[in-house]
Enzyme design. Structure first.
Site, PDB file in Angstrom:
ATOM      1  N   ASP A 143     -35.709  36.126 -35.518  1.00  0.00           N
ATOM      2  CA  ASP A 143     -34.727  35.824 -34.483  1.00  0.00           C
ATOM      3  C   ASP A 143     -34.804  36.784 -33.305  1.00  0.00           C
ATOM      4  OD1 ASP A 143     -33.780  38.120 -35.615  1.00  0.00           O
ATOM      5  OD2 ASP A 143     -31.802  37.347 -36.156  1.00  0.00           O
ATOM      6  N   ALA A 170     -31.803  31.802 -41.549  1.00  0.00           N
ATOM      7  CA  ALA A 170     -31.617  30.345 -41.510  1.00  0.00           C
ATOM      8  C   ALA A 170     -32.958  29.614 -41.534  1.00  0.00           C
ATOM      9  CB  ALA A 170     -30.821  29.967 -40.264  1.00  0.00           C
ATOM     10  N   CYS A 216     -22.794  48.384 -10.530  1.00  0.00           N
ATOM     11  CA  CYS A 216     -21.598  48.470  -9.688  1.00  0.00           C
ATOM     12  C   CYS A 216     -20.618  47.358 -10.024  1.00  0.00           C
ATOM     13  CB  CYS A 216     -21.974  48.426  -8.210  1.00  0.00           C
ATOM     14  SG  CYS A 216     -22.789  46.905  -7.677  1.00  0.00           S
ATOM     15  N   ASP A 273     -37.736  40.403 -45.698  1.00  0.00           N
ATOM     16  CA  ASP A 273     -36.566  40.468 -44.823  1.00  0.00           C
ATOM     17  C   ASP A 273     -35.797  41.720 -45.205  1.00  0.00           C
ATOM     18  OD1 ASP A 273     -33.984  40.100 -43.518  1.00  0.00           O
ATOM     19  OD2 ASP A 273     -34.596  38.031 -43.222  1.00  0.00           O
TER      20      ASP A 273
END
Length: 1094
Positions: free
Chosen positions: A579, A482, A636, A507
Site C-alpha cells: 500500500d 486487503a 504560510c 508482512d
C-alpha cells in the site's frame, strides 16, 4: 426458512452506531469504507436485505463482499450438493463437505465475517412473495434456466413502491456474464461518488462590454469544472448576494493567433447571472468558495425478457477489452449465452464438459436465434453479420467449469452494484461480457479429463500438465493486507506452489480492528496477531496442500541478508500486495535485477489498477510512476492563512508532533547525552528554530518533577491560549483588518486580507463551550499519558475536575508582540539572526548544561501518532484542535471521521474493488505460467463507481535513445541502441584487476572504454559514511584521487570493493556504472554486473 445469525440486524434505533463525530466500534471497523461511500450510503446499506442465489464461486464471492460491506442481512440459497469440482472456486468448501447442501456449508463462515450483519439460509422454494422481501437479489448460478431468471426479474422490477434490484453474474469456463436491472427508471444522484469539486476564490471582478456586465472569478488553483456546471457559492464578503445560490458556470478562454484558436484559462471562470444583477452588485472584499452541485440523472432499464433480445443500451455491448469490444466479441458472446440457455431449455442441463456434440448444437442454435432476430422489427433485437462458431464452441465446451479468478472478478463487480441501489455511483447498464479465450488451446487438451480432484475445473480448461507446472511454481507475495488476503485465497484455490513448489509471504504488520472490514481472512480474535501468519493459516485451511513459508519481515535494503540473491534467484515470480510507493519501487527494483515477473495492483475506493510486468517485455513499475506524490500545502497557508478545513487538520497533525512527541524526545536526548543534544540543536538552522526547541525543552523540564493531572490541565490551557488567543491576536495586531500592502512591481496598493486570506477571530477559554472543553479534555489526557499520570477518559468526570480546578488554573494573557509576525510569504528573503534571540539561546544552553539537575525527574513518553486506537485521545485531539482553528478562521468544522481520514492519511478502501482487481490479476498469472506472448497479456484500469472497465496490453519498456546529457554537456548515444532497464552487462571472467577490466569491457561490449567508474547505486547513507568515492576517473580531482586510482589499477575488483566500499568479503558481485567512450564519443551503456568468481 432456517437461519443462522452472528448478530442482530442494525435497526433504526441502533443506527446511532454510525456517528461521524463519535468513536464507535462500527465507525472504526467501517472507517475505510465510509471514506469511500460516505456516511449516508453506509447508513442506507444497514437497512438493506440481500438475497444471493447460488453458492459456487461467484455466489460465495458476492456474499462475502456484501457481508463485509454491512447490509442489514444477507440470505443465501443453494440446495445443490457440494461437488469436488466446486473446491476450485468456493474457498469455504472442503473435501469433507462433498455431498452436503452448498448453502448450509457456507452459512457458518459467512456469519463470522461481520458481527453487524444478520446471515440466513433459505431452505424452501423461492416464491414471488419471498423475492419481494429483499432490496436486492443476486442470481449467480448459471444452471438456473433463463425462463426462471426472467420471471424473477419481472417480479422484482414490478414491486411497489420501489423495485427490487436484480443482478445476475455468471462465470462459465473462460467467460463471464453480468446483467443488472434497477427497475424501469433508476435515479442516479451522484454519478462518480467522488467528493464534490471545490474551488477557492481569489478575486471577483465585474467586466463591462457595451451594455453587458459579466462576473469573472479568479481562483487559487486550476479548476476542473465543465461548461454550465452548476455550483453553489458561499462565504463571499462584499458581494453577499451571491451566497447560498446555485449558479451555472462558464469556462473562459484566451484567444490566440488573431482568434484562430483558443486556450482554456484554468484559473478563471464566469458566473452566469443576469447582466443587470451583476451591475448592481457592491464591490468584492474577500473570500468565496464554489462547490460542485451534482444533478440527479434518470437511467432507464429494460426487463430481462426484453434485454435478452435487445441487449444494447449504447453502440457496443460492454467488454473490458476494447479491442475485443470493437470487434464485436460481446455480441458473439451474447448469442453464445442465448444458445446455451435454449440448449438448457431443450435438454434440462448445461452443455456437457468437452462435448463437441453439445457445442456444435449450440452453434446451430445460435444461428437459429440470429435468423429469428433478423425477422424482428428494426432495432428491437440484436443482429450480427454472422455467428462466430469458434466463440460459441469455446463458450459451450467449458460452460460447466469455473475459474476462481473470473469468479472473483464477477463477485466483486455485482457486490458493488448492490451499493449503487441508493443512487450513488453509475450502475452497470445493463450487460457486461468478459472472455479469456486467448488462454484456450485450439482443441480441448488431451490431458483435460477431470481426475476427481479439487483442481478439476482448471484441468478441464488447461490440462493436467499445466496444473502440475502450476503446483511446482515458487512465488513471493509481499504484503498480507486487503490485497494479500484476496491473493492468498486465489493462490490456494488454484494450487499455486502446492505440488513441489512454494509460496513465500511476508508482512511486518499486525491485525487491527479496521482491517476486518476488508481483509476477510482475519477475525476479531486475530486482532493484534501477525498478518502473515494468520493469513497463511487461513489459506492452508482452504487448501491443506499449500506450501506456505511466512516471514514477518519488511522487504527493504536492510533485510537483504534475509531476502538474499539465492532467495530471489529461486523464484518464478513476485506478487506485490503493498500500500505504499516506496516499498513497491524497491520490490520492483529487485524484480528488474533478478529478471523476475511482477504482478502489481492497487486500489483507491472504487478505483483499481493492475500492471503485469514481464522481464524485457514491459515497462517496470518505477518507470511508469510519476515521482510527484501530491502537492504540499504552502507553509504560510498552514501557519497563518488557512482557508480550507484540510489546512486546519494538517496544522493540527503537526501540532500533535510538536507538542506531544518532539519535546519528549528532546528531553530524553538531553537526559542521556547533554553535549550531544546541544550539538544537534546547533544543526537545526535558523536561530529562532533553535530557540523554539530549547524553550520547549526547558518548559518540559519544569513540570517533570512530580506532575499531577492538574499540571496536565494547566499545560492544556496554556496550549489553548497560545494557539487560539495569543497566536491569533499577534497576527491581527501585526496585520489589522484594514492593513494594506504595496505590489513591489506595479506599486498598486491592495488590501492585505483579501482573496483566500481570512481575517481571524481570537478565542477566550470558556468552560461552557463544548469545543473548548473537548480540546482541554483531549490535550490534558495526552499530557497525562506523556507524563505517566493516570488519565481521565470519562468526559463527565473531567468536567467536574476542570470546574473544581479552574480557580487555580491561570490562563495566559496576551501582550502586544515586540516585532511583527513573519507571514512566511516571501521565502526568498533570509532574515538575519536576532541578537536578543541568540543571547537567549546561549543562556538556555548554559542553564541546561551547567545549572540544571535532572535527578528524580519523570522520564517523559514521546507520543507517536496512532490513528486506529480510539482510546488514546489522538484523534480526539486532532478533531478539537482542527475545529478550534477552523473557528478562528470562519471555516466549516470537520467531523471526527473526516479528521481521522485526513490526519491519518487513510486511503478509502472497500472489499469489492480489492476482490475484483485480484481476480483479474490471478487470470494473468495463468497466462504468465503459460508463457503467452505479451499482446495477450492484460493490465487493467477499472472504476467500479463509474462502471468503466479497461483491459489493455502492458506498455513496452522505455528504450535508451540518443539525447542531451546535462552532466556530460553533450549528446550521448546508447550502446546498444534501445537497451532497457532490464539489460545488464555481465562480466564473469574471474576476479580481474581494474587494469584487466579496462581491457575486457571493450572486448565484450562494442568497444566501449571506461572514463569514470563507480559502484551503483550510491545512496545518501553511502555519502554520509564516506563510501561514495569513484573506483576510477580519467581526470582526477586532486592528488588523493590520483593516488587512489593508481593503487586501484593493480588491485582486484574484489579487493577494491572490500577496501573502498566495505563490502563483505563473501559478496559475489558488484554493480558498476560510470562514463564510457566509444570512438572518441561519450556513450551510455547498461549497468555492469561484475561477478568476482568464474
Amino acid at each position: 426458512m432456517a437461519s443462522t445469525s452472528s448478530a442482530e440486524p442494525v435497526t433504526a434505533a441502533g443506527a446511532m452506531v454510525f456517528d461521524e463525530n463519535k468513536a464507535t466500534s462500527a465507525m472504526d471497523q467501517y472507517s475505510r469504507q465510509i471514506g469511500a461511500y460516505g456516511l449516508e450510503t453506509m447508513k442506507n446499506l444497514t437497512t438493506l436485505d440481500v438475497l444471493v442465489v447460488g453458492m459456487k464461486g461467484v455466489g460465495v464471492e458476492a456474499a462475502k463482499n456484501i457481508a463485509l460491506a454491512g447490509p442489514r442481512s444477507v440470505t443465501i440459497y443453494d440446495p445443490s450438493p457440494v461437488e469436488m469440482m466446486d473446491l476450485a472456486s468456493n474457498f469455504w468448501f472442503l473435501e469433507s463437505d462433498i455431498g452436503k447442501r452448498s448453502s448450509t456449508v457456507c452459512i457458518q463462515p459467512l456469519s463470522l465475517l461481520n458481527p453487524y450483519v444478520l446471515v440466513r439460509e433459505h431452505t424452501s422454494e423461492i416464491t414471488d412473495a419471498f423475492l419481494c422481501q429483499f432490496g436486492a437479489v443476486l442470481v449467480t448460478d448459471p444452471r438456473i434456466p433463463a425462463s426462471v431468471v426472467q420471471h424473477w426479474d419481472f417480479v422484482c422490477r414490478s414491486r411497489l413502491p420501489t423495485p427490487v434490484l436484480f443482478l445476475m453474474g455468471h462465470s462459465s469456463g473462460a467467460t463471464a456474464t453480468l446483467w443488472a436491472d434497477y427497475g424501469p427508471i433508476h435515479t442516479v444522484t451522484d454519478e462518480n461518488g467522488e467528493a464534490a469539486k471545490t474551488s477557492v476564490f481569489e478575486e471577483i471582478t465585474k467586466r463591462q462590454t457595451g451594455d453587458n456586465w459579466e462576473l469573472i472569478v479568479s481562483v487559487s488553483e486550476p479548476h476542473d469544472f465543465d461548461e454550465d456546471q452548476l455550483i453553489s457559492v458561499d462565504e463571499v464578503e462584499g458581494m453577499d448576494a451571491l451566497n447560498k445560490r446555485t449558479i451555472p458556470l462558464g469556462r473562459m478562454y484566451m484567444l490566440l493567433d488573431g482568434g484562430k484558436r483558443q486556450r482554456l484559462m484554468p484559473k478563471k471562470f464566469k458566473l452566469k447571472i443576469p447582466s443587470a444583477e451583476v451591475a448592481a452588485l457592491p464591490p468584492y472584499i474577500r473570500g468565496g468558495i464554489a462547490t460542485e452541485i451534482k444533478v440527479p440523472k434518470k437511467v432507464p432499464f429494460r426487463s430481462f425478457g426484453e434485454s435478452m433480445h435487445n441487449p444494447k443500451q449504447e453502440m457496443f455491448l460492454i467488454h473490458p477489452n476494447s479491442e475485443k469490444m470493437y470487434a464485436g466479441r460481446s455480441e458473439q458472446l451474447h448469442f453464445a449465452k442465448l444458445a446455451m440457455w435454449r440448449f438448457q431449455e431443450w435438454h434440462n442441463y448445461l452443455p456437457r464438459l468437452h462435448s463437441l456434440e453439445d457445442a456444435n448444437e449450440c452453434v446451430f442454435i445460435a444461428k437459429q436465434i440470429l435468423e429469428e432476430h433478423k425477422q424482428m422489427p428494426p432495432n428491437s433485437a440484436l443482429v450480427v453479420e454472422t455467428i462466430d462458431e469458434e466463440v460459441i464452441r469455446n463458450f459451450a465446451l467449458y460452460a460447466r467449469a469455473e475459474l476462481s479468478g473470473i469468479s472473483t472478478f464477477v463477485g466483486g463487480v455485482i457486490a458493488q452494484e448492490v451499493v449503487k441501489k441508493f443512487g450513488k455511483y453509475s450502475p452497470l447498464w445493463q450487460w457486461l461480457y468478459l472472455d479469456y479465450f486467448e488462454m484456450l488451446q485450439a482443441t480441448v487438451p488431451a490431458d483435460a479429463a477431470p481426475l476427481g480432484c479439487r483442481y478439476d475445473s482448471q484441468i478441464a480448461i488447461f490440462g493436467k500438465n499445466f496444473q502440475e507446472t502450476l503446483g511446482k511454481q515458487k512465488w513471493f507475495m509481499v504484503g498480507c493486507g486487503a490485497l494479500g488476503c484476496e491473493y492468498l485465497k486465489g493462490f490456494a484455490l488454484m494450487g499455486l506452489g502446492a505440488s513441489g513448489g512454494a509460496l513465500y509471504v511476508t508482512d511486518m504488520d499486525r491485525i487491527e480492528v479496521s482491517n476486518l472490514n476488508r481483509q476477510f481472512l482475519f477475525r476479531k480474535e486475530n486482532v493484534g496477531k501477525q498478518k502473515s501468519v494468520c493469513a497463511a493459516t487461513a489459506a492452508k485451511i482452504m487448501n491443506p496442500a499449500m506450501n506456505i513459508t511466512c516471514f514477518e519481515t519488511k522487504v527493504c535494503p536492510e533485510t537483504e541478508n534475509i531476502f538474499n540473491d539465492g532467495f530471489w534467484e529461486n523464484l518464478h515470480g513476485v506478487c506485490n500486495a503493498l500500500d505504499n510507493v516506496i516499498a513497491r519501487k524497491y520490490v520492483d527494483s529487485r524484480c528488474v535485477f533478478f529478471e523476475r515477473p511482477l504482478l502489481e495492483s492497487g486500489t483507491l475506493g472504487t478505483k483499481a489498477n493492475s500492471e503485469i510486468i514481464i522481464p524485457h517485455l514491459t515497462l517496470t513499475y518505477s518507470e511508469g510512476k510519476d515521482q510527484d506524490q501530491g502537492k504540499a500545502i504552502p507553509m504560510c497557508t498552514l501557519r497563518n492563512f488557512p482557508h480550507l478545513i484540510d489546512h486546519c487538520i494538517e496544522w493540527a497533525r503537526a501540532q500533535f508532533t510538536e507538542v506531544f512527541e518532539d519535546p519528549a524526545k528532546d528531553v530524553i536526548k538531553l537526559l542521556q547525552d547533554p553535549s550531544g543534544f546541544m550539538s544537534s540543536v546547533e544543526k537545526e538552522g535558523h536561530i529562532n528554530v533553535q530557540l523554539e526547541k530549547l524553550q520547549a525543552v526547558k518548559a518540559m523540564l519544569r513540570i517533570l518533577n512530580n506532575p499531577t493531572f492538574e499540571t496536565c490541565m494547566q499545560l492544556a490551557l496554556d496550549q489553548f491560549c497560545k494557539q487560539y488567543l495569543i497566536r491569533i491576536r499577534d497576527l491581527t495586531h501585526s496585520f489589522p483588518e484594514n492593513y494594506t500592502k504595496t505590489d513591489e512591481i506595479t506599486g498598486e496598493v491592495m488590501p492585505f486580507w483579501t482573496g483566500t486570506k481570512r481575517f481571524p477571530k481570537h478565542a477566550v477559554f470558556d468552560p461552557n463551550e463544548p469545543l473548548h472543553l473537548d480540546y482541554l479534555w483531549a490535550a490534558s489526557n495526552l499530557f497525562a499519558t506523556m507524563l505517566k499520570v493516570p488519565v481521565v477518559p470519562d468526559k463527565t468526570q473531567f468536567s467536574t475536575l476542570i470546574a473544581a480546578a479552574l480557580p487555580r488554573l491561570k490562563p495566559l494573557d496576551w501582550e502586544p508582540p515586540k516585532k511583527a509576525v513573519a507571514t512566511l510569504e516571501d521565502t526568498s528573503k533570509s532574515t538575519p539572526a536576532d541578537p536578543e534571540e541568540q543571547l537567549e539561546v546561549d543562556n538556555i544552553k548554559k542553564e541546561l548544561l551547567v545549572g540544571g539537575t535532572f535527578e528524580g525527574l519523570v522520564k517523559p513518553v514521546p507520543l507517536e501518532f496512532e490513528k486506529d486506537d480510539d482510546t488514546n485521545f489522538h484523534i480526539d485531539f486532532i478533531t478539537a484542535c482542527s475545529n478550534m482553528r477552523a473557528w478562528n478562521y470562519h471555516i466549516k468544522p470537520a467531523s471526527r471521521h473526516q479528521c481521522k481520514m485526513i490526519a491519518g492519511r487513510i486511503i478509502p478502501a472497500i472489499a469489492t474493488t480489492t476482490a475484483m482487481i485480484t481476480g483479474l490479476v490471478c487470470v494473468e498469472l495463468f497466462k504468465l505460467i503459460m508463457r503467452l506472448p505479451k499482446p495477450k497479456m492484460c493490465s487493467a484500469n477499472v472504476n467500479l463507481g463509474l462502471s468503466t472497465y479497461n483491459l489493455f496490453e502492458p506498455d513496452n519498456p522505455i528504450r535508451a535513445k540518443a539525447e542531451y546529457d546535462v552532466n556530460e554537456m553533450c549528446d550521448v548515444k546508447p550502446i546498444p541502441e534501445g537497451f532497457t532497464i532490464w539489460d545488464k552487462i555481465v562480466i564473469a571472467k574471474g576476479d580481474l584487476t581494474l587494469d584487466q577490466l579496462f581491457t575486457v569491457l571493450p572486448e565484450i561490449h562494442h568497444g566501449c572504454t571506461i572514463d569514470f567508474l563507480s559502484k551503483y547505486p550510491i545512496t545518501p547513507d553511502d555519502t554520509k559514511a564516506g563510501l561514495d568515492k569513484p573506483i576510477y576517473a580519467k581526470f582526477a580531482a586532486n592528488d588523493e584521487q590520483v593516488a587512489l586510482f593508481a593503487a586501484n589499477k593493480t588491485k582486484t575488483m574484489h579487493q577494491i570493493c572490500v577496501d573502498q566500499y566495505r563490502m563483505p568479503p563473501t559478496a559475489k558481485y558488484i554493480l558498476l556504472s560510470g562514463s564510457f567512450v566509444k570512438a572518441g564519443e561519450i556513450v551510455k551503456i547498461p549497468i555492469i554486473k561484475f561477478v568476482f568468481g568464474n
